[in-house]
Write an enzyme that holds these catalytic residues in place. Structure first.
Site, PDB file in Angstrom:
ATOM      1  N   SER A   1       0.837  -1.194   0.000  1.00  0.00           N
ATOM      2  CA  SER A   1       0.000   0.000   0.000  1.00  0.00           C
ATOM      3  C   SER A   1       0.869   1.240   0.000  1.00  0.00           C
ATOM      4  O   SER A   1       1.995   1.237   0.521  1.00  0.00           O
ATOM      5  CB  SER A   1      -0.910   0.012   1.235  1.00  0.00           C
ATOM      6  OG  SER A   1      -1.572   1.249   1.376  1.00  0.00           O
TER       7      SER A   1
ATOM      8  N   TYR B   1      -1.832  -0.005  10.436  1.00  0.00           N
ATOM      9  CA  TYR B   1      -1.881  -0.480   9.053  1.00  0.00           C
ATOM     10  C   TYR B   1      -0.670   0.034   8.270  1.00  0.00           C
ATOM     11  O   TYR B   1       0.010  -0.740   7.580  1.00  0.00           O
ATOM     12  CB  TYR B   1      -3.171  -0.010   8.389  1.00  0.00           C
ATOM     13  CG  TYR B   1      -3.292  -0.403   6.936  1.00  0.00           C
ATOM     14  CD1 TYR B   1      -3.614  -1.705   6.575  1.00  0.00           C
ATOM     15  CD2 TYR B   1      -3.087   0.531   5.913  1.00  0.00           C
ATOM     16  CE1 TYR B   1      -3.727  -2.076   5.238  1.00  0.00           C
ATOM     17  CE2 TYR B   1      -3.198   0.174   4.580  1.00  0.00           C
ATOM     18  CZ  TYR B   1      -3.521  -1.124   4.252  1.00  0.00           C
ATOM     19  OH  TYR B   1      -3.622  -1.485   2.927  1.00  0.00           O
TER      20      TYR B   1
END
Length: 271
Positions: free
Chosen positions: A154, A167
């Site tokens: 990501s 995250y």
């Protein structure tokens, strides 16, 4: 010399492939001729629907329920692929998050949140590579072509933005692990990562509601230099570069596939 993108006869595992990006990648692989192992943790109905779409391309498809944070389940996925005696492609796509978008809200995360995210987003992919290593090496020995591991990371792991601090941290670790494994497993196995930004998937719509989702999508489109809000098929296109012989000379690469979001500004309009 023309480089073939035909994957006929090759074997692939795509974790987290019942829906979203994983499903798009699985279908692209099947369309290119690869036999596919589809993995899901809870979404059995969606996984079977994705499997049927893959089978329509005339390839063999197996649907396997497995939690990649469990070593035994990772080995179960590899065991399914072992019937072919090789594994050419492993896509580590399964991932989770906890939504604490205000990164200053440190009380919004606890130790268990970090451990759960790391167990799926970092430890899981490591265990998948470990479980599949012999099969990935067997494919290289048979074909002379390096097997491909692709990690779905990501932009959060590069910029520190994202749904939560935990995250972003897990994806940063995932990117570093991509580099470590690329060094360790060469020349038999290539290891690369893609780093999407916003991806318009059903998950986002279900989580946010249609009205809020539409506002967010419009905001993303306006803020990115390419003025595009990516969907799963957009990112799957980039993934396929790393999964075919077109990238046979690429390993240890972390590619931002975010329509330019990381640049932090929209382009000036021509007058």
């Amino acid at each position: 010399m023309s480089i073939s993108t035909d994957l006929s006869g090759r074997v692939a595992i795509v974790t987290g492939s019942a829906t979203g990006l994983g499903a798009s990648i699985a279908k692209r692989l099947a369309e290119a001729g690869a036999n596919v192992v589809i993995n899901y943790s809870r979404s059995s109905t969606e996984a079977e629907a994705t499997a049927d779409e893959c089978r329509a391309f005339g390839v063999e498809v197996h649907c396997v329920q497995a939690d990649v944070s469990e070593d035994a389940d990772c080995r179960k996925l590899a065991q399914v692929a072992s019937q072919y005696g090789r594994l050419d492609i492993l896509v580590n796509n399964a991932g989770i998050t906890k939504q604490v978008p205000n990164h200053a809200d440190l009380a919004g995360l606890d130790k268990d949140d970090f451990l759960r995210l790391y167990s799926v987003n970092v430890v899981g992919p490591f265990m998948m590579v470990r479980a599949a290593e012999d099969l990935l090496r067997a494919a290289h020995e048979k074909t002379g072509i390096a097997s491909a591991v692709l990690n779905t990371s990501s932009i959060a792991g590069v910029t520190g933005i994202g749904s939560s601090v935990a995250y972003a941290a897990s994806k940063g670790a995932f990117n570093t692990m991509t580099l470590s494994l690329a060094r360790a497993l060469a020349p038999a196995i290539r290891v690369n990562a893609i780093c999407p930004g916003f991806i318009g998937t059903r998950w986002f719509k279900d989580y946010m509601g249609e009205e809020k989702y539409n506002r967010m999508e419009a905001s993303v489109r306006a803020a990115t230099p390419l003025q595009h809000a990516c969907d799963a098929d957009d990112i799957a296109d980039s993934a396929m570069f790393f999964l075919t012989d077109a990238s046979r000379h690429v390993t240890g690469e972390t590619l931002l596939t975010d329509a330019g979001t990381h640049l932090g500004f929209a382009p000036l309009k021509a007058r």
